[in-house]
Write an enzyme that holds these catalytic residues in place. Sequence first.
Site, mmCIF file in Angstrom:
data_model
loop_
_atom_site.group_PDB
_atom_site.id
_atom_site.type_symbol
_atom_site.label_atom_id
_atom_site.label_comp_id
_atom_site.label_asym_id
_atom_site.label_seq_id
_atom_site.Cartn_x
_atom_site.Cartn_y
_atom_site.Cartn_z
ATOM 1 N N ASP A 8 0.853 -1.194 0.000
ATOM 2 C CA ASP A 8 0.000 0.000 0.000
ATOM 3 C C ASP A 8 0.885 1.240 0.000
ATOM 4 O O ASP A 8 1.777 1.369 0.850
ATOM 5 C CB ASP A 8 -0.896 0.019 1.244
ATOM 6 C CG ASP A 8 -1.938 -1.107 1.228
ATOM 7 O OD1 ASP A 8 -2.003 -1.833 0.216
ATOM 8 O OD2 ASP A 8 -2.671 -1.255 2.215
ATOM 9 N N GLU A 129 -16.517 -4.538 -1.207
ATOM 10 C CA GLU A 129 -16.137 -4.398 0.197
ATOM 11 C C GLU A 129 -17.383 -4.497 1.065
ATOM 12 O O GLU A 129 -18.391 -3.860 0.778
ATOM 13 C CB GLU A 129 -15.388 -3.074 0.381
ATOM 14 C CG GLU A 129 -14.058 -3.171 -0.352
ATOM 15 C CD GLU A 129 -13.405 -1.865 -0.730
ATOM 16 O OE1 GLU A 129 -14.087 -0.833 -0.662
ATOM 17 O OE2 GLU A 129 -12.221 -1.886 -1.085
#
EC number: 5.3.1.16
Length: 237
Positions: A8, A129
Site C-alpha cells: 500500500d 467491500e
Amino acid sequence: MIIIPAVDLKDKKCVQLIQGDPNKKHLELNNPVEVAKKFVDEGAEYLHIIDLDAAFGTGNNRDVIKNIIKEVNVPVEVGGGIRNLEIAKELISLGVDRVIVGTKAILEPKFIDDLNKEIGKDKIVLAVECKEGKVVIKGWKEKVDKTPIEVIKEFEDKVGYILFTNVDVEGLLKGINVDIIKELIEKTDIPIIYSGGITTLEDIKALKELGIYGVVIGSALYKGLIDLKKALEIVKN
C-alpha cells in the site's frame, strides 16, 4: 490458490493503515520497491498494489508503481482512485496486469462496460467491500443497500475477478469469516480474491480448502505473523 502480498502506497512510502484510516498507520517503510522485491525474492508470484493517495484524492504514486513493475518480474494488480478510463489505460500502459475498481463501478455500472471495451474483462478486478453484510463504498464510509452477492451477480459477465474485502476485520488481524466466503464461492463462478483479517497459516489453509482463487495478505506479513515462504508451501502442497 495464489498468495498476493499487499504493498500500500502513501506519500511514496509503503504503509499499512488500520481500518483504512489515513491518520492511523501501524507501519511505514521508506522504500516500497525494496519491499516488493523482498516479497518476490521469497516466492511471491503476484503483487497487490494500492495507491492510497489516488484513492483519497491527495495525489498519486504512479512513479513508484512504474519502478516496482520495472524491478520485479511478476505481474501486479493496482487499485486506488481508478475513476476514469484514462487512469485505467495509463496503468495498463505502465505494465499493470489488472486494475481494481470499486466505488465508481458500483455507482456507475456503465463504467465497467466502457472499461471492458477498452481493456477487456480479464484485466478488470471488481472490488466488493462488505461491512455488516452490506456493500460499502467511498473508502468504507457509505453503505449501499445491496449484499455482496447482489453486486457480484450484476457484474458477473463483465469482470474477470472479484476482490472481496471483509471490512469488519480488515487491518485488525482478527481472522477470517469462512461462512461469507463459502457463500460467494458457491453462488458465483468468477475467481474470488479474498482480503481482510488473515492472520495465521490456519486461515490460509481454510481459504485453500474453500477453493478460493487468491488471497491478499498485508498486515500479517509486515508484522511477522505469517511467514510468506511457509504460506506459499501450504498453497503448493
